[in-house]
Motif scaffolding. Structure first.
Motif, PDB file in Angstrom:
ATOM      1  N   LEU A 226     -24.453 -38.671 -37.178  1.00  0.00           N
ATOM      2  CA  LEU A 226     -23.957 -38.415 -35.826  1.00  0.00           C
ATOM      3  C   LEU A 226     -23.547 -36.961 -35.656  1.00  0.00           C
ATOM      4  N   LEU A 227     -22.759 -36.435 -36.595  1.00  0.00           N
ATOM      5  CA  LEU A 227     -22.279 -35.062 -36.478  1.00  0.00           C
ATOM      6  C   LEU A 227     -23.441 -34.065 -36.534  1.00  0.00           C
ATOM      7  N   TYR A 228     -24.434 -34.327 -37.326  1.00  0.00           N
ATOM      8  CA  TYR A 228     -25.585 -33.427 -37.409  1.00  0.00           C
ATOM      9  C   TYR A 228     -26.273 -33.299 -36.055  1.00  0.00           C
ATOM     10  N   PHE A 229     -26.538 -34.436 -35.422  1.00  0.00           N
ATOM     11  CA  PHE A 229     -27.246 -34.376 -34.146  1.00  0.00           C
ATOM     12  C   PHE A 229     -26.369 -33.757 -33.055  1.00  0.00           C
ATOM     13  N   MET A 230     -25.072 -33.992 -33.088  1.00  0.00           N
ATOM     14  CA  MET A 230     -24.203 -33.414 -32.064  1.00  0.00           C
ATOM     15  C   MET A 230     -24.111 -31.893 -32.215  1.00  0.00           C
ATOM     16  N   LYS A 231     -24.016 -31.404 -33.445  1.00  0.00           N
ATOM     17  CA  LYS A 231     -23.978 -29.957 -33.658  1.00  0.00           C
ATOM     18  C   LYS A 231     -25.306 -29.305 -33.250  1.00  0.00           C
ATOM     19  N   THR A 232     -26.406 -29.986 -33.572  1.00  0.00           N
ATOM     20  CA  THR A 232     -27.714 -29.476 -33.164  1.00  0.00           C
ATOM     21  C   THR A 232     -27.815 -29.403 -31.648  1.00  0.00           C
ATOM     22  N   LEU A 233     -27.289 -30.411 -30.974  1.00  0.00           N
ATOM     23  CA  LEU A 233     -27.310 -30.460 -29.512  1.00  0.00           C
ATOM     24  C   LEU A 233     -26.519 -29.299 -28.916  1.00  0.00           C
ATOM     25  N   LEU A 234     -25.289 -29.097 -29.360  1.00  0.00           N
ATOM     26  CA  LEU A 234     -24.434 -28.067 -28.771  1.00  0.00           C
ATOM     27  C   LEU A 234     -24.973 -26.663 -29.036  1.00  0.00           C
ATOM     28  N   THR A 235     -25.500 -26.436 -30.218  1.00  0.00           N
ATOM     29  CA  THR A 235     -26.073 -25.118 -30.521  1.00  0.00           C
ATOM     30  C   THR A 235     -27.269 -24.814 -29.632  1.00  0.00           C
ATOM     31  N   ALA A 236     -28.102 -25.827 -29.393  1.00  0.00           N
ATOM     32  CA  ALA A 236     -29.292 -25.631 -28.567  1.00  0.00           C
ATOM     33  C   ALA A 236     -28.932 -25.374 -27.110  1.00  0.00           C
ATOM     34  N   ILE A 237     -27.888 -26.024 -26.611  1.00  0.00           N
ATOM     35  CA  ILE A 237     -27.537 -25.911 -25.198  1.00  0.00           C
ATOM     36  C   ILE A 237     -26.812 -24.604 -24.899  1.00  0.00           C
ATOM     37  N   PHE A 238     -25.816 -24.276 -25.693  1.00  0.00           N
ATOM     38  CA  PHE A 238     -24.984 -23.115 -25.364  1.00  0.00           C
ATOM     39  C   PHE A 238     -25.504 -21.816 -25.974  1.00  0.00           C
ATOM     40  N   LYS A 239     -26.504 -21.906 -26.842  1.00  0.00           N
ATOM     41  CA  LYS A 239     -27.123 -20.715 -27.427  1.00  0.00           C
ATOM     42  C   LYS A 239     -26.123 -19.853 -28.183  1.00  0.00           C
ATOM     43  N   ARG A 240     -25.040 -20.442 -28.610  1.00  0.00           N
ATOM     44  CA  ARG A 240     -24.021 -19.695 -29.349  1.00  0.00           C
ATOM     45  C   ARG A 240     -23.052 -20.680 -29.977  1.00  0.00           C
ATOM     46  N   GLU A 241     -22.219 -20.175 -30.842  1.00  0.00           N
ATOM     47  CA  GLU A 241     -21.202 -21.021 -31.466  1.00  0.00           C
ATOM     48  C   GLU A 241     -20.119 -21.363 -30.433  1.00  0.00           C
ATOM     49  N   VAL A 242     -19.731 -22.613 -30.402  1.00  0.00           N
ATOM     50  CA  VAL A 242     -18.656 -23.030 -29.517  1.00  0.00           C
ATOM     51  C   VAL A 242     -17.582 -23.736 -30.347  1.00  0.00           C
ATOM     52  N   THR A 243     -16.366 -23.672 -29.844  1.00  0.00           N
ATOM     53  CA  THR A 243     -15.259 -24.308 -30.540  1.00  0.00           C
ATOM     54  C   THR A 243     -15.159 -25.770 -30.117  1.00  0.00           C
ATOM     55  N   VAL A 244     -15.185 -26.668 -31.104  1.00  0.00           N
ATOM     56  CA  VAL A 244     -15.117 -28.099 -30.808  1.00  0.00           C
ATOM     57  C   VAL A 244     -14.001 -28.733 -31.633  1.00  0.00           C
ATOM     58  N   ARG A 245     -13.629 -29.923 -31.215  1.00  0.00           N
ATOM     59  CA  ARG A 245     -12.692 -30.710 -32.009  1.00  0.00           C
ATOM     60  C   ARG A 245     -13.118 -32.176 -31.934  1.00  0.00           C
ATOM     61  N   LEU A 246     -12.930 -32.890 -33.009  1.00  0.00           N
ATOM     62  CA  LEU A 246     -13.273 -34.305 -33.090  1.00  0.00           C
ATOM     63  C   LEU A 246     -11.983 -35.071 -33.297  1.00  0.00           C
ATOM     64  N   ARG A 247     -11.711 -36.005 -32.424  1.00  0.00           N
ATOM     65  CA  ARG A 247     -10.481 -36.794 -32.514  1.00  0.00           C
ATOM     66  C   ARG A 247     -10.816 -38.267 -32.317  1.00  0.00           C
ATOM     67  N   PRO A 248     -10.001 -39.151 -32.830  1.00  0.00           N
ATOM     68  CA  PRO A 248     -10.267 -40.580 -32.676  1.00  0.00           C
ATOM     69  C   PRO A 248     -10.286 -40.981 -31.203  1.00  0.00           C
ATOM     70  N   GLY A 249     -11.170 -41.874 -30.872  1.00  0.00           N
ATOM     71  CA  GLY A 249     -11.254 -42.371 -29.499  1.00  0.00           C
ATOM     72  C   GLY A 249     -11.644 -43.835 -29.509  1.00  0.00           C
ATOM     73  N   TYR A 250     -11.236 -44.520 -28.471  1.00  0.00           N
ATOM     74  CA  TYR A 250     -11.551 -45.951 -28.409  1.00  0.00           C
ATOM     75  C   TYR A 250     -12.593 -46.215 -27.330  1.00  0.00           C
TER      76      TYR A 250
END
Length: 340
Positions: A226-250
């Motif tokens: 999951l994390l691999y595909f999400m990082k690939t997605l964000l890098t492709a869209i924003f064309k740069r490094e972005v600051t993210v955070r992962l937190r528990p969610g229901y």
């Protein structure tokens, strides 16, 4: 003396008419020479003081001067009209032998552009793009996603209910259920499209918005995938490094569930109306597919697992282009749309 004054006025006015450079100058000459308070009118009033024999001669002289001035004014007026017509014809001249310019080319809406970029990205990663109905049944929108009638998660989604018990889908997740039923495992799919919620409209919320939800079902799927595909997605869209955070969610349809937030690209972190002064924007709710969801779609959770995620296309567009009000995107204002 009076006849000399008339002749002098006639000569001076004719000269002014000939040298007039504009209709406005010509009108000024007419008022001075023939107006109610003009020279000829004043001379006419003097005729009552003349002897009868003089009155006849001066009258003829006045009529002759008036006629000459009126004729000169009319000729000059026609010259100005003809010059104006020529200028207009020159300015509006069209070469009918040239090919027509054709219609103005349009361009894609920013949401469509981002959606197509994402579709191309996920297709390159082996995903299939699926579509589904915007009017859904309660079963596919809620029950099949582990959200039964008494589940509190239904209160989080203000639904547009329709006659007959159907509804406007509150997310594109029902397409995932249709996909699992029709394709079966293993599968990789995304479901972009419109969703609807009965919410109050403000800078960051709309009753009609766009999502892209994705799912992968295979053997031994983990959070690392999951994390691999999400990082690939964000890098492709924003064309740069972005600051993210992962937190528990229901979320009822994933277990465990996570909220992947992105640092607000409008304000950079201090807080604004888009991020509700928090500095962060909820972008990617995600997690591993709940076994109940797999089971209700006819997939054995003992053999298969998967991850799922939901991406707000509308908010992603706002972050990508620095748009500070979601209402601009569907407002129909061409001044806004022509920027893209």
């Amino acid at each position: 003396m009076l006849d000399e004054s008339i002749q002098e006025l006639e000569s001076r006015s004719l000269a002014r008419i000939a040298s007039a450079k504009s209709p406005e100058e010509l009108e000024a000459v007419r008022v001075d020479a023939l107006g109610r308070k003009s020279g000829l009118t004043q001379f006419s009033r003097e005729m009552g003081k003349l002897a009868p024999e003089e009155r006849s001669r001066i009258g003829k002289l006045l009529n002759s001067a008036k006629q000459k001035l009126e004729e000169a004014l009319e000729v000059k007026k026609q010259q100005f009209a003809e010059a104006a017509l020529r200028a207009r014809l020159d300015a509006e001249w069209v070469d009918l032998t040239l090919p027509a310019p054709g219609p103005r080319r349009g361009h894609l809406h920013p949401i469509t552009r981002i959606q197509r970029e994402l579709e191309e990205l996920f297709v390159s990663l082996g995903f299939t793009v699926l579509d589904g109905p915007e009017v859904e049944t309660e079963y596919y929108n809620f029950d099949a996603l582990n959200i039964p009638a008494e589940h509190p998660a239904r209160d989080m989604q203000d639904t547009f209910w329709l006659d007959g018990g159907n509804l406007l889908r509150t997310h594109t997740s029902p397409v995932q259920v249709h996909g699992m039923e029709r394709l079966g495992p293993p599968l990789r799919m995304i479901a972009p499209g419109r969703a609807f919620r009965n919410e109050s409209v403000d800078a960051s919320h709309e009753h009609t918005f766009y999502q892209l939800e994705g799912m992968m079902v295979d053997r031994e799927v983990s959070v690392a995938h999951l994390l691999y595909f999400m990082k690939t997605l964000l890098t492709a869209i924003f064309k740069r490094e972005v600051t993210v955070r992962l937190r528990p969610g229901y979320f009822p349809f994933v277990e465990p569930g996570f909220e992947l937030d992105i640092q607000c690209l409008i304000c950079g972190g201090p807080g604004c109306a888009v991020c509700k002064q928090s500095g962060w924007v909820e972008l990617l709710p995600c997690g591993l597919v709940n076994p109940n969801v797999l089971r209700m779609s006819g997939i054995d959770p003992e053999e298969w697992g998967g991850f799922a995620f939901g991406l707000g296309l509308t908010r992603l567009v706002m972050m990508r282009y620095g748009i500070d009000d979601i209402r601009h995107l569907q407002g129909g204002d061409l001044r806004f749309l022509e920027q893209f």
